[in-house]
Design an enzyme around this catalytic site. Sequence first.
Site, PDB file in Angstrom:
ATOM      1  N   HIS A 139       0.872  -1.183   0.000  1.00 53.72           N
ATOM      2  CA  HIS A 139       0.000   0.000   0.000  1.00 53.72           C
ATOM      3  C   HIS A 139       0.914   1.240   0.000  1.00 53.72           C
ATOM      4  O   HIS A 139       2.037   1.184   0.511  1.00 53.72           O
ATOM      5  CB  HIS A 139      -0.828  -0.053   1.285  1.00 53.72           C
ATOM      6  CG  HIS A 139      -1.890   0.996   1.424  1.00 53.72           C
ATOM      7  ND1 HIS A 139      -1.630   2.294   1.786  1.00 53.72           N
ATOM      8  CD2 HIS A 139      -3.236   0.919   1.281  1.00 53.72           C
ATOM      9  CE1 HIS A 139      -2.766   2.977   1.868  1.00 53.72           C
ATOM     10  NE2 HIS A 139      -3.763   2.160   1.560  1.00 53.72           N
ATOM     11  N   ASP A 216       3.240  -3.765   8.139  1.00 50.70           N
ATOM     12  CA  ASP A 216       1.981  -3.069   7.904  1.00 50.70           C
ATOM     13  C   ASP A 216       0.869  -4.089   8.151  1.00 50.70           C
ATOM     14  O   ASP A 216       0.604  -4.949   7.322  1.00 50.70           O
ATOM     15  CB  ASP A 216       1.976  -2.546   6.460  1.00 50.70           C
ATOM     16  CG  ASP A 216       0.607  -2.035   6.027  1.00 50.70           C
ATOM     17  OD1 ASP A 216      -0.359  -2.150   6.809  1.00 50.70           O
ATOM     18  OD2 ASP A 216       0.518  -1.527   4.899  1.00 50.70           O
ATOM     19  N   GLN A 219      -4.312  -4.903   7.158  1.00 54.40           N
ATOM     20  CA  GLN A 219      -5.230  -5.982   6.778  1.00 54.40           C
ATOM     21  C   GLN A 219      -4.913  -7.266   7.547  1.00 54.40           C
ATOM     22  O   GLN A 219      -5.723  -8.188   7.557  1.00 54.40           O
ATOM     23  CB  GLN A 219      -5.122  -6.264   5.268  1.00 54.40           C
ATOM     24  CG  GLN A 219      -5.362  -5.068   4.365  1.00 54.40           C
ATOM     25  CD  GLN A 219      -6.813  -4.584   4.398  1.00 54.40           C
ATOM     26  OE1 GLN A 219      -7.727  -5.317   4.755  1.00 54.40           O
ATOM     27  NE2 GLN A 219      -7.011  -3.329   4.023  1.00 54.40           N
ATOM     28  N   LYS A 242     -10.389  -0.663  10.422  1.00 59.60           N
ATOM     29  CA  LYS A 242     -10.470  -1.915   9.633  1.00 59.60           C
ATOM     30  C   LYS A 242     -10.864  -3.093  10.521  1.00 59.60           C
ATOM     31  O   LYS A 242     -11.198  -4.158  10.021  1.00 59.60           O
ATOM     32  CB  LYS A 242      -9.123  -2.244   8.986  1.00 59.60           C
ATOM     33  CG  LYS A 242      -8.441  -1.065   8.330  1.00 59.60           C
ATOM     34  CD  LYS A 242      -8.433  -1.171   6.853  1.00 59.60           C
ATOM     35  CE  LYS A 242      -7.544  -0.096   6.260  1.00 59.60           C
ATOM     36  NZ  LYS A 242      -8.000   0.391   4.984  1.00 59.60           N
ATOM     37  N   CYS A 380      -4.846   2.513  -3.559  1.00 56.60           N
ATOM     38  CA  CYS A 380      -3.601   3.043  -2.952  1.00 56.60           C
ATOM     39  C   CYS A 380      -2.453   2.061  -3.136  1.00 56.60           C
ATOM     40  O   CYS A 380      -1.625   1.874  -2.225  1.00 56.60           O
ATOM     41  CB  CYS A 380      -3.795   3.364  -1.476  1.00 56.60           C
ATOM     42  SG  CYS A 380      -5.035   4.603  -1.174  1.00 56.60           S
TER      43      CYS A 380
HETATM   44  C1  PLP Z   1      -2.443  -2.755   3.615  1.00 56.83           C
HETATM   45  C2  PLP Z   1      -2.767  -1.355   4.063  1.00 56.83           C
HETATM   46  N1  PLP Z   1      -1.805  -0.607   4.571  1.00 56.83           N
HETATM   47  C3  PLP Z   1      -2.039   0.644   5.014  1.00 56.83           C
HETATM   48  C4  PLP Z   1      -3.290   1.201   4.943  1.00 56.83           C
HETATM   49  C5  PLP Z   1      -3.486   2.590   5.442  1.00 56.83           C
HETATM   50  O1  PLP Z   1      -4.383   2.618   6.524  1.00 56.83           O
HETATM   51  P1  PLP Z   1      -4.899   3.976   7.118  1.00 56.83           P
HETATM   52  O2  PLP Z   1      -5.398   4.785   5.953  1.00 56.83           O
HETATM   53  O3  PLP Z   1      -5.993   3.575   8.055  1.00 56.83           O
HETATM   54  O4  PLP Z   1      -3.762   4.650   7.806  1.00 56.83           O
HETATM   55  C6  PLP Z   1      -4.334   0.461   4.391  1.00 56.83           C
HETATM   56  C7  PLP Z   1      -5.668   1.045   4.219  1.00 56.83           C
HETATM   57  O5  PLP Z   1      -6.376   0.712   3.281  1.00 56.83           O
HETATM   58  C8  PLP Z   1      -4.076  -0.863   3.955  1.00 56.83           C
HETATM   59  O6  PLP Z   1      -5.044  -1.630   3.452  1.00 56.83           O
END
Ligand code: PLP
Length: 422
Positions: A139, A216, A219, A242, A380
């Site tokens: 992401h 990260d 998910q 999430k 993203c």
């Molecule tokens: C794999 C992953 N990393 C990072 C993020 C970023 O999360 P946040 O926007 O809640 O900071 C997301 C959000 O969709 C994600 O799916």
Amino acid sequence: MTVGKAPSSGFQGFDVEAIRRQFPALEQEVHPGKKLVYLDSAATALKPQVVIDAVVNTYAVDCANVHRAVHSLSQRATASYEGARDTIVHFLNAATREEIVFTSGTTDGLNLVAQAFAHRGWDRALTEGDEIVVTELEHHSNIVPWQMLAKRTGAVLKVAPITEAGELRLDDFRAQLGSRTKLCAFAHVSNSLGTLLPVTEMIAAAHEVGALVAIDGAQGVVHQPVDVRALDADFYAFSGHKVYGPTGIGVLYGRKELLEAMPPWRGGGDMIDRVTFRETTWNDLPYKFEAGTPNIAGAIGLGAALEWMMAIGLDRIAAHEAGLLAYGTRRFAELEGVRLIGTAPDKAGVLAFVMDGIHPTDAGSFLDADGIAVRTGHHCAQPVMDRYGVTGTARASLGVYNTEADIDALIEGLKKVRSIFG
Ligand SMILES: Cc1ncc(COP(=O)(O)O)c(C=O)c1O
């Protein structure tokens, strides 16, 4: 809130209809006669009543700042806020509450770590020629902070490639590691493909070359139990929204000795021990990293969400979603001119696809007319889209409340889209 406390709506077994009844959003018709079919939990999950109640109660009753006053409201707010931290310790199997830093989300947590690696006051700070390794399926939140860090420090960003199925092969990852690798950052589960990465082996490989690892977990925490100590993770970041919790709240887990050595990122109230105009000293962990009034209601709501998930059982949630994913994958095979993007054998909760001759946004708009919510676009993860030669995909993502009927509605909806576009 204390560790292990069952939510008011406790569960005996996995009863998806009973779970669904706890989500007010699922009761709505999106358009006249079109009840919501929510297949966008990877973007944000719906909220159960117990979470909504926890947030409302914080504002309606225990409305006070934390750590600052002796009056009853502040004492109650502080107890609930710190209770939520205890819940997270339990949820991640962290060693101590000092390892749990409240952030605004995954993005914020990863940026906190990246800032520390650029700070000369930390002996782990990167210098010119050091290497950071990420994977091709990240992401943007797990690419851009490291890219910015590399620019600031002269470090080099390296990328471990994925296969056509969207798998990350350990050999390909290992090939990127070397004596200059100081940091590896990768997802636990990919948001755009659903791939579950072999994180335990990847962490061990990174540690073998002396690198630290930031995971990260945006998910990752949703679809399976996570044990940061068993993983041997150095840092693990996730977002509340999430995991059925509020937006604007998240967690950065960090190993205590690392957090202790790392300089703080933001300055302000609560993160200090003593302030004079000559010098300021820092508060203990985890407050050193929590400058200013935190998202109190968000943290309490997140605690409620995690208690709720644990009461259902993370293994049960995982098994339910795995069954739905297998069912959905089988049903997608019925569709002509539809290609699933992301077919790794180890996968969680995501059915991303492209349709011949139909733009994902058009497919998404037609599905919405039937009340079916999917996400469309690059998710993203533009490098993933580049990898597959597409500008975007449509993505159905699963949550604890989804049913086979939701998948059936999606498949029928896609057949309708196909018949409209010919
Ligand atoms: C794999 C992953 N990393 C990072 C993020 C970023 O999360 P946040 O926007 O809640 O900071 C997301 C959000 O969709 C994600 O799916």
